[in-house]
Scaffold this motif. Structure first.
Motif, mmCIF file in Angstrom:
data_model
loop_
_atom_site.group_PDB
_atom_site.id
_atom_site.type_symbol
_atom_site.label_atom_id
_atom_site.label_comp_id
_atom_site.label_asym_id
_atom_site.label_seq_id
_atom_site.Cartn_x
_atom_site.Cartn_y
_atom_site.Cartn_z
ATOM 1 N N ARG A 4 0.839 -1.202 0.000
ATOM 2 C CA ARG A 4 0.000 0.000 0.000
ATOM 3 C C ARG A 4 0.866 1.240 0.000
ATOM 4 N NH1 ARG A 4 -5.312 -1.258 2.065
ATOM 5 N NH2 ARG A 4 -5.730 0.934 2.428
ATOM 6 N N MET A 63 -0.194 7.534 2.061
ATOM 7 C CA MET A 63 -0.843 8.790 1.659
ATOM 8 C C MET A 63 0.058 9.967 2.005
ATOM 9 S SD MET A 63 -4.095 9.781 0.710
ATOM 10 C CE MET A 63 -5.514 9.201 1.623
ATOM 11 N N SER A 64 0.162 10.881 1.044
ATOM 12 C CA SER A 64 0.956 12.076 1.306
ATOM 13 C C SER A 64 0.020 13.279 1.351
ATOM 14 C CB SER A 64 1.998 12.238 0.193
ATOM 15 O OG SER A 64 2.377 13.581 0.089
ATOM 16 N N PHE A 65 0.177 14.138 2.332
ATOM 17 C CA PHE A 65 -0.750 15.266 2.507
ATOM 18 C C PHE A 65 -0.143 16.612 2.134
ATOM 19 C CE2 PHE A 65 -2.561 11.983 5.228
ATOM 20 C CZ PHE A 65 -3.872 12.005 4.820
ATOM 21 N N HIS A 121 -5.347 6.763 -11.984
ATOM 22 C CA HIS A 121 -5.122 7.085 -10.573
ATOM 23 C C HIS A 121 -4.292 5.996 -9.914
ATOM 24 C CE1 HIS A 121 -5.769 8.611 -6.567
ATOM 25 N NE2 HIS A 121 -6.113 7.387 -6.214
ATOM 26 N N ALA A 145 -0.830 6.616 -8.057
ATOM 27 C CA ALA A 145 -0.781 6.451 -6.602
ATOM 28 C C ALA A 145 0.053 5.243 -6.185
ATOM 29 C CB ALA A 145 -2.198 6.326 -6.052
#
Lengths: 116, 417
Positions: free
Chosen positions: A110, A113-115, B157, B161
């Motif tokens: 996975r 997530m980068s913010f 996407h 990602a």
């Protein structure tokens, strides 16, 4: 990119604690962690205690409900994880192939997530 | 108002799109952005070339325009600092011709990455590599445009990602990934060749795209025999396109096809690829199928077909683990070589093992053999089973026609006696 390798498996499948098979597998885990660490790409990683030690917490209707065990119905439970810096998915697939439990469990890749 | 002179842009599109997108993906590392700015560059070309004339090097013009668009967009998206230095540097230099082929291959390997579903791989390949529009892909696969647009957005996407690389795989990975690429190209071809659910039997444009991809691939990676096998299979199968359905859109059996209308150019090209597809050990499944197609397309008549050679190829496929469908095809070839009774015995052995009962080709093959053995009532039942399982409208109509014809013959025979 940052990725998590999530290690899933059925606790009843594969080497069991206190057996010679488990000792052999532990040696593989240490070797894997050492190889990964030597590249400077390992950001973290831990093994988790069995699901028998897990507790789940939810708040429903404003009340905290704490329960024994995981709430997932699947037989495969999360058993550990690694956090890895890698250039792309193929590099992560190559690491996943080296995970000692990949022959009987499931390794999920996975992206983190980068913010920013 | 004069009509827009789009022809030179149209021509450039087909020729330049794959290289343009591939180069941009290498520069930008972002498929969606690469496609968007490539699209914009072509729109700009449609406006400008009409006034200024087609530039001497359309590819270089398009690339420069697209790179400028990308810089504008990144500036707006504030990803400027991250990527702009490399891009500005790239914008300064002319496209080096020798790396373009590698860029295209890298793009194709990214689109056919096994971390994407096969449907996503096929859609991305047709969009990014072959340059089809979302509308065209949606029509080809008989899904609503919104569905295809959603599928493409989701796929792009995931590519971004998950960090799916646009790179030519190295070492052992190369073989696995090449197999995935071949599967995508072949899926595009078979979808065009015999759609499973559509009303039209041959959707030729998908076949054209697949042949273009297979031949381009074989050219870009000439040392990969599997690619030549795939190109040969597509060409030798597609050479019969014009004769596979009649003027009413009904399928025509290979035995009844007008061989003088088969496409000689495609046959020659297919045979030439087949010669370059010699195996380095293991037989590629595409090459084996291509050999069968070659035997058919080079036979002067159905009767003079080298059935012995075809049965022998099916034997090799079975040795390599070919499944019940291979057995079915072998049985049909064996029926031509040794008579319908021998073929039927093979089919019945499949049924005894509980195999292919839900496959309409099994029942239609059985029906044809039973008919030749004058076992008419059993043949009728077999046609009915085939009709029951068939998903394709025109094939079902054809089966119904064969069924009704046999019924009428039987009634005629009964009346005469």
């Amino acid at each position: 990119m940052k990725y998590a390798l999530l290690l899933y498996g059925d606790e009843a499948v594969g080497p069991q604690m206190g057996t010679p098979e488990m000792d052999a597998e532990m040696a593989q885990w240490f070797a894997f962690t050492e190889e990964l660490g030597a590249t400077g790409k390992m950001l973290g990683g831990e093994a988790l205690q069995p699901i028998a030690t897990a507790s789940t917490v939810r708040i429903r209707d404003g009340k905290t409900v704490t329960q024994d065990g995981p709430f997932a119905e699947t037989k495969e439970a999360l058993g550990g994880f690694y956090l890895i810096e890698a250039d792309n998915l193929d590099e992560m697939i190559a690491w996943a192939e080296k995970i000692p439990s990949v022959g009987y469990g499931t390794v999920e890749i996975r992206p983190i997530m980068s913010f920013d | 108002m004069p009509p827009p002179a789009l022809s030179s842009v149209d021509a450039a599109f087909r020729r330049e799109w794959p290289q343009l997108v591939a180069t941009l993906v290498r520069d930008l590392r972002d498929l969606e952005l690469a496609e968007d700015v490539a699209q914009e560059a072509f729109m700009e070309a449609a406006r400008r070339w009409r006034i200024d004339g087609t530039p001497d090097r359309p590819g270089a013009w398009l690339l420069t325009t697209a790179r400028r668009r990308a810089i504008d967009r990144m500036r707006r998206a504030q990803r400027f600092e991250e990527r702009i230095p490399a891009l500005v540097e790239a914008a300064e230099r002319p496209p080096p011709d020798d790396v373009l082929a590698d860029d295209q291959l890298a793009l194709l390997f990214g689109c056919c990455h096994p971390a994407l579903t096969i449907e996503a791989q096929v859609a991305l390949t047709l969009r990014a590599v072959a340059g089809l529009s979302t509308t065209q892909i949606a029509h080809a696969f008989l899904v609503p445009e919104a569905t295809m647009a959603k599928r493409l957005v989701r796929a792009k996407h995931k590519v971004r990602a998950a960090g799916i690389p646009f790179a030519i795989p190295e070492g052992e990975l190369m073989h696995d990934r090449l197999t995935a690429v071949c599967a995508v190209v072949y899926a595009i071809f078979t979808e065009g060749h015999a759609s499973t659910s559509g009303a039209t039997l041959v959707r030729g444009s998908l076949c054209d795209e697949a042949i273009w991809l297979a031949e381009t691939l074989a050219e870009l990676a000439p040392r990969e025999p599997e690619l030549h096998g795939l190109a040969a299979l597509c060409l030798l199968t597609d050479a019969r396109r014009a004769t596979r359905v009649d003027s009413d859109g009904q399928p025509v059996l290979l035995a009844n096809q007008d061989r003088s209308r088969w496409d000689r150019t495609k046959i020659e090209r297919g045979l030439s690829h087949l010669h370059q597809a010699s195996p380095a050990g293991r037989h590629s499944v595409y090459r084996l199928q291509a050999i069968i197609a070659a035997v058919h397309t080079t036979a002067p008549t159905w009767e003079e077909t080298e059935w012995r050679a075809i049965v022998a190829v099916y034997d090799v496929m079975l040795e390599q683990g070919g499944g019940p469908v291979v057995e079915l095809n072998r049985a049909a070839a064996l029926a031509e070589l040794k008579g319908p009774a021998v073929g039927l015995a093979q089919l019945d052995s499949l049924a005894d093992r509980g195999l292919l009962g839900d496959y309409h080709y099994f029942h239609s093959a059985r029906a044809e053999l039973l008919r030749r053995l004058d076992r008419f009532s059993e043949a009728l039942t077999a046609y009915e089973r085939a009709i029951e399982w068939c998903q394709n409208d025109s094939e079902r109509d054809w089966l119904q026609g064969r069924h009704d014809e046999l019924t009428a013959n039987e009634a005629g025979r009964a009346g005469a006696s």
